[in-house]
Design an enzyme around this catalytic site. Structure first.
Site, PDB file in Angstrom:
ATOM      1  N   TYR A   1       4.218  -2.264   9.480  1.00 39.86           N
ATOM      2  CA  TYR A   1       2.854  -2.383   8.979  1.00 39.86           C
ATOM      3  C   TYR A   1       2.105  -1.122   9.377  1.00 39.86           C
ATOM      4  O   TYR A   1       2.563  -0.344  10.221  1.00 39.86           O
ATOM      5  CB  TYR A   1       2.151  -3.624   9.553  1.00 39.86           C
ATOM      6  CG  TYR A   1       2.606  -4.924   8.922  1.00 39.86           C
ATOM      7  CD1 TYR A   1       1.863  -5.515   7.908  1.00 39.86           C
ATOM      8  CD2 TYR A   1       3.770  -5.551   9.337  1.00 39.86           C
ATOM      9  CE1 TYR A   1       2.277  -6.699   7.313  1.00 39.86           C
ATOM     10  CE2 TYR A   1       4.195  -6.734   8.753  1.00 39.86           C
ATOM     11  CZ  TYR A   1       3.435  -7.314   7.742  1.00 39.86           C
ATOM     12  OH  TYR A   1       3.851  -8.480   7.161  1.00 39.86           O
ATOM     13  N   GLU A   2       0.955  -0.924   8.763  1.00 43.41           N
ATOM     14  CA  GLU A   2       0.146   0.262   9.023  1.00 43.41           C
ATOM     15  C   GLU A   2       0.019   0.583  10.512  1.00 43.41           C
ATOM     16  O   GLU A   2       0.374   1.667  10.966  1.00 43.41           O
ATOM     17  CB  GLU A   2      -1.260   0.060   8.418  1.00 43.41           C
ATOM     18  CG  GLU A   2      -2.303   1.060   8.840  1.00 43.41           C
ATOM     19  CD  GLU A   2      -2.017   2.464   8.354  1.00 43.41           C
ATOM     20  OE1 GLU A   2      -2.128   3.404   9.157  1.00 43.41           O
ATOM     21  OE2 GLU A   2      -1.686   2.629   7.169  1.00 43.41           O
TER      22      GLU A   2
ATOM     23  N   ASP B   1       0.344   3.945   5.948  1.00 46.53           N
ATOM     24  CA  ASP B   1       0.649   3.536   4.577  1.00 46.53           C
ATOM     25  C   ASP B   1       0.377   4.666   3.588  1.00 46.53           C
ATOM     26  O   ASP B   1       1.296   5.264   3.041  1.00 46.53           O
ATOM     27  CB  ASP B   1      -0.171   2.297   4.205  1.00 46.53           C
ATOM     28  CG  ASP B   1       0.478   1.013   4.684  1.00 46.53           C
ATOM     29  OD1 ASP B   1       1.708   0.914   4.603  1.00 46.53           O
ATOM     30  OD2 ASP B   1      -0.233   0.099   5.123  1.00 46.53           O
TER      31      ASP B   1
ATOM     32  N   GLN C   1       0.765  -1.237   0.000  1.00 47.33           N
ATOM     33  CA  GLN C   1       0.000   0.000   0.000  1.00 47.33           C
ATOM     34  C   GLN C   1       0.801   1.295   0.000  1.00 47.33           C
ATOM     35  O   GLN C   1       0.504   2.208  -0.770  1.00 47.33           O
ATOM     36  CB  GLN C   1      -0.961   0.039   1.206  1.00 47.33           C
ATOM     37  CG  GLN C   1      -1.864   1.250   1.193  1.00 47.33           C
ATOM     38  CD  GLN C   1      -2.844   1.312   2.348  1.00 47.33           C
ATOM     39  OE1 GLN C   1      -3.414   2.357   2.626  1.00 47.33           O
ATOM     40  NE2 GLN C   1      -3.059   0.215   3.037  1.00 47.33           N
TER      41      GLN C   1
ATOM     42  N   GLY D   1      -8.272  21.130  19.538  1.00 46.04           N
ATOM     43  CA  GLY D   1      -7.915  22.467  19.083  1.00 46.04           C
ATOM     44  C   GLY D   1      -8.418  23.527  20.047  1.00 46.04           C
ATOM     45  O   GLY D   1      -8.783  23.237  21.191  1.00 46.04           O
ATOM     46  N   GLY D   2      -8.473  24.759  19.569  1.00 45.48           N
ATOM     47  CA  GLY D   2      -8.880  25.866  20.430  1.00 45.48           C
ATOM     48  C   GLY D   2     -10.369  25.908  20.705  1.00 45.48           C
ATOM     49  O   GLY D   2     -10.803  26.560  21.657  1.00 45.48           O
TER      50      GLY D   2
ATOM     51  N   LYS E   1      16.260 -11.462  -9.970  1.00 45.55           N
ATOM     52  CA  LYS E   1      17.319 -12.306  -9.430  1.00 45.55           C
ATOM     53  C   LYS E   1      18.131 -12.983 -10.542  1.00 45.55           C
ATOM     54  O   LYS E   1      19.179 -13.557 -10.281  1.00 45.55           O
ATOM     55  CB  LYS E   1      16.723 -13.365  -8.498  1.00 45.55           C
ATOM     56  CG  LYS E   1      16.075 -12.778  -7.250  1.00 45.55           C
ATOM     57  CD  LYS E   1      15.467 -13.862  -6.377  1.00 45.55           C
ATOM     58  CE  LYS E   1      14.804 -13.267  -5.141  1.00 45.55           C
ATOM     59  NZ  LYS E   1      14.169 -14.303  -4.283  1.00 45.55           N
TER      60      LYS E   1
END
Length: 410
Positions: free
Chosen positions: A138-139, A168, A18, A243-244, A75
């Site tokens: 991972y995520e 991701d 991802q 937040g404010g 390879k």
């Protein structure tokens, strides 16, 4: 037609799963020619979480639109030769293998620079240099180690992962920013450069307000948080806005799992809120009239609002709040989002044809450029463009293409 923003830019996409594919898909949407290089067995997500047998999964199709696919066994000696030629012809190379994997193929940054001094080589890893370098990323591991999980959830519950793929796809967006900056700098210097983005670092960048609050905490409790007790680290604060202006998700009728509206109470909005909830006297009550008076009672304030909102459907609550310019938004379920006509009209939820599954719904480009519109096209079948790239562009013969396939090189 107007040329796309990144028209003429060739991207060698050696990514999988991802974080990398989300970045290269954005580049494709911006007009780059993205050639996805896969092992002959294909990106693992082609087979993961399948909803239809023997058809590329939605996991794959939704992250690989607008790309071309070629296969190559890097390879093999011939595979390495072909990869060298692909690097020579590319402007950007992107990979998200484990640390050192591309180096072990024989393609260190120094070698890649020798092949193509103008190439921008972007790597997405789980972590930066240090004790975490070798960790598998991972995520949710990135969320855990980037500050997100410790600050998500309610204070009396465990740390929680967010449904947004900030580890991701969030890292993918950061990678795109770095790639575009490097391409822009190349216009001045003529040189390519490395772009390194770590998932932990990207999540941390998205959690900067929590580091802000960690520093504020040394000077006393965080008044805008609904928590009663504070230790020496930023607590989980439920649905507080952080937040404010205080905010919360309030219940609506009939009480389903997503029957909520998120409401923010600004100073100017307090009076209309009191009228809507049937408590107009609170607008002048010194115990409630000012933000300073309300801060210690945020839980009670939102409880009063919820006593009103829980009697109405969320769309009615939304309409009444918006009529008074009170910031708010309904909690939209995934079903509501996929059926939302405004998101379809904005080309954020799009239907895309696919040669095997027929048609699927995916997310459109969130980046809207006036001179570079995006048309989302389907993801490629495995190796669909082998002949187009190897014969048509690299100049191999049809006979060699057949030999490469029979020898397992492609």
């Amino acid at each position: 037609m107007t040329a796309k923003a990144l028209e003429g830019i060739r991207v060698l996409d050696m990514t999988h799963v991802q974080s990398g594919p989300s970045a290269t898909q954005l580049l494709a949407w911006l007009g780059a020619d993205v050639v996805k290089l896969e092992a002959p067995t294909g990106d693992i997500t082609r087979k993961q979480l399948r909803d239809l047998p023997d058809v590329d999964s939605l996991y794959f199709t939704m992250l690989n639109c607008n790309k071309r696919s070629i296969t190559l066994n890097t390879k093999t000696e011939r595979g390495k030769e072909l990869l060298t030629e692909l690097i020579r012809r590319s402007d950007v190379m992107v990979e998200n293998f484990g640390p050192g994997a591309v180096d072990r193929m024989g393609f260190t940054w120094e070698r890649i620079q020798e092949i193509n001094p103008r190439i921008v080589y972007a790597s997405i890893k789980g972590f930066g240099d240090g004790p975490y370098t070798g960790f598998k990323a991972y995520e949710v591991v990135a969320q855990a180690m980037g500050g997100s999980m410790a600050t998500t959830g309610f204070e009396d519950g465990p740390p929680l992962a967010t449904g947004a793929q900030i580890g991701d796809s969030g890292t993918g967006v950061h990678a795109v920013a770095g790639i575009l900056a490097a391409l822009f700098q190349r216009e001045r210097t003529g040189r390519g450069q490395r772009v390194n983005v770590a998932m932990q670092h990207a999540v941390l960048n998205l959690c900067r307000v929590k580091l802000r609050d960690q520093q504020r905490l040394t000077h006393g409790p965080l008044a805008e948080y609904p928590n009663e007790d504070f230790g020496d680290e930023v607590p989980r604060s439920g649905n507080a806005s952080g937040g404010g202006q205080p905010g919360w998700a309030v219940k609506c009728a009939p009480g389903g799992p997503n029957d909520y509206v998120y409401v923010i109470v600004q100073p100017v909005g307090w009076k209309p809120v009191t009228e809507l909830i049937g408590r107009p006297e609170l607008a002048e009550d010194p115990e409630w009239a000012t933000p300073e008076a309300r801060l210690p009672k945020l839980n009670k304030m939102f409880q009063l609002i919820e006593e009103w909102s829980s009697t109405l459907p969320k769309w009615d609550v939304l309409e009444q709040l918006n009529a008074h310019n009170i910031p708010c938004g309904p909690i939209l379920s995934t079903k509501e989002i996929i059926e939302d006509p405004s998101l379809a009209a904005n080309e954020m939820v799009v239907r895309v044809p696919h040669p095997e599954r027929g048609e699927f719904t995916t997310v459109g480009s969130p980046i809207k450029l006036s001179d570079s519109p995006v048309e989302v096209t389907g993801s490629p079948l495995l190796g669909e463009h082998n002949e187009e790239v190897y014969v048509g562009e690299l100049g191999l013969s049809d006979e060699e293409l057949r030999l490469l396939k029979s020898n397992g090189v492609i």
